[in-house]
Design a protein around this motif. Structure first.
Motif, mmCIF file in Angstrom:
data_model
loop_
_atom_site.group_PDB
_atom_site.id
_atom_site.type_symbol
_atom_site.label_atom_id
_atom_site.label_comp_id
_atom_site.label_asym_id
_atom_site.label_seq_id
_atom_site.Cartn_x
_atom_site.Cartn_y
_atom_site.Cartn_z
ATOM 1 N N THR A 29 0.826 -1.200 0.000
ATOM 2 C CA THR A 29 0.000 0.000 0.000
ATOM 3 C C THR A 29 0.863 1.253 0.000
ATOM 4 O OG1 THR A 29 -1.709 -1.177 1.218
ATOM 5 C CG2 THR A 29 -1.826 1.210 1.255
ATOM 6 N N ASP A 30 0.588 2.139 -0.951
ATOM 7 C CA ASP A 30 1.256 3.423 -1.053
ATOM 8 C C ASP A 30 0.277 4.509 -0.588
ATOM 9 O OD1 ASP A 30 3.545 2.187 -2.398
ATOM 10 O OD2 ASP A 30 2.191 1.965 -4.092
ATOM 11 N N LEU A 31 0.796 5.695 -0.287
ATOM 12 C CA LEU A 31 -0.030 6.770 0.252
ATOM 13 C C LEU A 31 0.037 8.021 -0.617
ATOM 14 C CD1 LEU A 31 1.104 6.695 4.002
ATOM 15 C CD2 LEU A 31 -0.927 5.626 3.012
ATOM 16 N N LEU A 32 -1.103 8.690 -0.758
ATOM 17 C CA LEU A 32 -1.149 10.016 -1.357
ATOM 18 C C LEU A 32 -1.719 10.947 -0.295
ATOM 19 C CD1 LEU A 32 -0.768 11.777 -3.912
ATOM 20 C CD2 LEU A 32 -3.203 11.409 -4.336
ATOM 21 N N LEU A 33 -0.909 11.904 0.141
ATOM 22 C CA LEU A 33 -1.321 12.864 1.158
ATOM 23 C C LEU A 33 -1.664 14.182 0.482
ATOM 24 C CD1 LEU A 33 1.655 12.292 3.636
ATOM 25 C CD2 LEU A 33 -0.592 11.220 3.714
ATOM 26 N N THR A 34 -2.823 14.735 0.818
ATOM 27 C CA THR A 34 -3.165 16.050 0.286
ATOM 28 C C THR A 34 -2.713 17.102 1.287
ATOM 29 O OG1 THR A 34 -5.380 16.033 1.252
ATOM 30 C CG2 THR A 34 -5.142 15.148 -0.977
ATOM 31 N N ALA A 35 -2.265 18.226 0.760
ATOM 32 C CA ALA A 35 -1.764 19.312 1.598
ATOM 33 C C ALA A 35 -2.682 20.521 1.452
ATOM 34 C CB ALA A 35 -0.340 19.681 1.187
ATOM 35 N N ASN A 36 -2.886 21.233 2.535
ATOM 36 C CA ASN A 36 -3.702 22.435 2.522
ATOM 37 C C ASN A 36 -2.915 23.542 1.814
ATOM 38 O OD1 ASN A 36 -5.842 24.103 3.107
ATOM 39 N ND2 ASN A 36 -5.097 24.638 5.137
ATOM 40 N N GLY A 37 -3.392 23.935 0.631
ATOM 41 C CA GLY A 37 -2.736 25.002 -0.112
ATOM 42 C C GLY A 37 -1.435 24.592 -0.768
ATOM 43 N N GLY A 38 -1.207 23.313 -0.921
ATOM 44 C CA GLY A 38 0.046 22.871 -1.537
ATOM 45 C C GLY A 38 -0.148 21.641 -2.391
ATOM 46 N N ALA A 39 0.935 21.189 -2.944
ATOM 47 C CA ALA A 39 0.899 20.009 -3.807
ATOM 48 C C ALA A 39 0.750 18.741 -2.959
ATOM 49 C CB ALA A 39 2.183 19.933 -4.625
ATOM 50 N N PRO A 40 0.089 17.721 -3.502
ATOM 51 C CA PRO A 40 0.000 16.454 -2.774
ATOM 52 C C PRO A 40 1.360 15.772 -2.719
ATOM 53 C CG PRO A 40 -0.949 16.231 -4.952
ATOM 54 C CD PRO A 40 -0.596 17.669 -4.789
ATOM 55 N N ARG A 41 1.501 14.857 -1.773
ATOM 56 C CA ARG A 41 2.737 14.072 -1.642
ATOM 57 C C ARG A 41 2.407 12.608 -1.857
ATOM 58 N NH1 ARG A 41 5.562 16.335 3.900
ATOM 59 N NH2 ARG A 41 5.583 18.524 3.287
ATOM 60 N N LEU A 42 3.133 11.997 -2.770
ATOM 61 C CA LEU A 42 2.990 10.571 -3.022
ATOM 62 C C LEU A 42 4.127 9.850 -2.314
ATOM 63 C CD1 LEU A 42 1.690 8.144 -4.430
ATOM 64 C CD2 LEU A 42 3.134 8.645 -6.416
ATOM 65 N N LEU A 43 3.760 8.960 -1.407
ATOM 66 C CA LEU A 43 4.751 8.196 -0.663
ATOM 67 C C LEU A 43 4.654 6.731 -1.086
ATOM 68 C CD1 LEU A 43 4.163 9.723 2.896
ATOM 69 C CD2 LEU A 43 5.741 10.495 1.112
ATOM 70 N N LEU A 44 5.677 6.274 -1.794
ATOM 71 C CA LEU A 44 5.693 4.888 -2.248
ATOM 72 C C LEU A 44 6.279 4.005 -1.156
ATOM 73 C CD1 LEU A 44 6.915 5.298 -5.932
ATOM 74 C CD2 LEU A 44 4.590 4.901 -5.115
ATOM 75 N N ASN A 45 5.603 2.914 -0.876
ATOM 76 C CA ASN A 45 6.044 1.940 0.104
ATOM 77 C C ASN A 45 7.062 1.037 -0.584
ATOM 78 O OD1 ASN A 45 6.306 0.054 2.115
ATOM 79 N ND2 ASN A 45 4.150 -0.502 2.183
ATOM 80 N N VAL A 46 8.323 1.258 -0.302
ATOM 81 C CA VAL A 46 9.393 0.500 -0.948
ATOM 82 C C VAL A 46 9.907 -0.524 0.065
ATOM 83 C CG1 VAL A 46 11.615 0.647 -2.128
ATOM 84 C CG2 VAL A 46 9.973 2.512 -2.321
ATOM 85 N N GLN A 47 9.466 -1.741 -0.092
ATOM 86 C CA GLN A 47 9.817 -2.843 0.791
ATOM 87 C C GLN A 47 10.345 -3.993 -0.056
ATOM 88 O OE1 GLN A 47 9.426 -2.865 4.235
ATOM 89 N NE2 GLN A 47 8.941 -0.709 3.971
ATOM 90 N N PRO A 48 11.028 -4.935 0.567
ATOM 91 C CA PRO A 48 11.376 -6.149 -0.188
ATOM 92 C C PRO A 48 10.087 -6.812 -0.679
ATOM 93 C CG PRO A 48 12.532 -6.088 1.914
ATOM 94 C CD PRO A 48 11.540 -4.961 1.929
ATOM 95 N N PRO A 49 10.147 -7.543 -1.782
ATOM 96 C CA PRO A 49 8.937 -8.187 -2.307
ATOM 97 C C PRO A 49 8.226 -9.010 -1.237
ATOM 98 C CG PRO A 49 10.770 -8.482 -3.814
ATOM 99 C CD PRO A 49 11.330 -7.855 -2.564
ATOM 100 N N ALA A 50 6.920 -8.863 -1.197
ATOM 101 C CA ALA A 50 6.096 -9.583 -0.220
ATOM 102 C C ALA A 50 5.116 -10.490 -0.953
ATOM 103 C CB ALA A 50 5.335 -8.590 0.652
ATOM 104 N N ASN A 51 4.685 -11.536 -0.275
ATOM 105 C CA ASN A 51 3.666 -12.420 -0.848
ATOM 106 C C ASN A 51 2.288 -11.849 -0.531
ATOM 107 O OD1 ASN A 51 5.609 -14.186 -1.769
ATOM 108 N ND2 ASN A 51 5.553 -15.441 0.051
#
Length: 137
Positions: free
Chosen positions: A25-47
């Motif tokens: 699961t990755d996250l997209l955070l919205t900011a008040n008056g600013g650009a959104p932030r995309l946070l990629l969940n970079v983990q070792p491969p999971a099943n």
């Protein structure tokens, strides 16, 4: 957890999705008056395994369906539902389940929102998305 979580942010919403298709699961955070932030969940491969459900009209999105997954003595349960954070909608489908060290899930049971009989799927392989369509009853 990283610099992005240490930086101050006046946020108004968060949406979750598997943006990069790697099963976590990755996250997209919205900011008040600013650009959104995309946070990629970079983990070792999971099943993991995913389930994509198609319901009967008018509920073709299968909202309200319950999926129970059984893997090596563990049980996980998810309901397909909308909702989330303020002004945000997370990814609805596929419904994803982590498998830990298992490479297959023993079985999954789908309870459709129309109340028909449960549907059972066996031998779900890790890293796959299984599509199920609700049959007319």
């Amino acid at each position: 957890v990283g610099d992005d979580f240490a930086a101050p942010l006046v946020g108004r919403g968060v949406a979750t999705a598997d943006i990069d298709g790697d099963g976590d699961t990755d996250l997209l955070l919205t900011a008040n008056g600013g650009a959104p932030r995309l946070l990629l969940n970079v983990q070792p491969p999971a099943n993991w395994v995913g389930m994509r459900l198609v319901g009967r009209p008018p509920n073709t999105g299968a909202l309200g369906a319950w999926v129970t997954l059984f893997t090596g003595g563990r049980t996980q349960r998810r309901m397909l539902a909308t909702g989330g954070s303020y002004l945000s909608q997370s990814q609805l489908q596929p419904i994803r389940f982590g498998l830990g060290s298992a490479t297959t899930a023993d079985s999954a049971v789908v309870l459709w929102p129309t109340g028909g009989p449960p549907e059972v799927v066996r031998g779900l392989e890790a890293g796959t998305v299984v599509s199920l369509k609700e049959h007319d009853r």
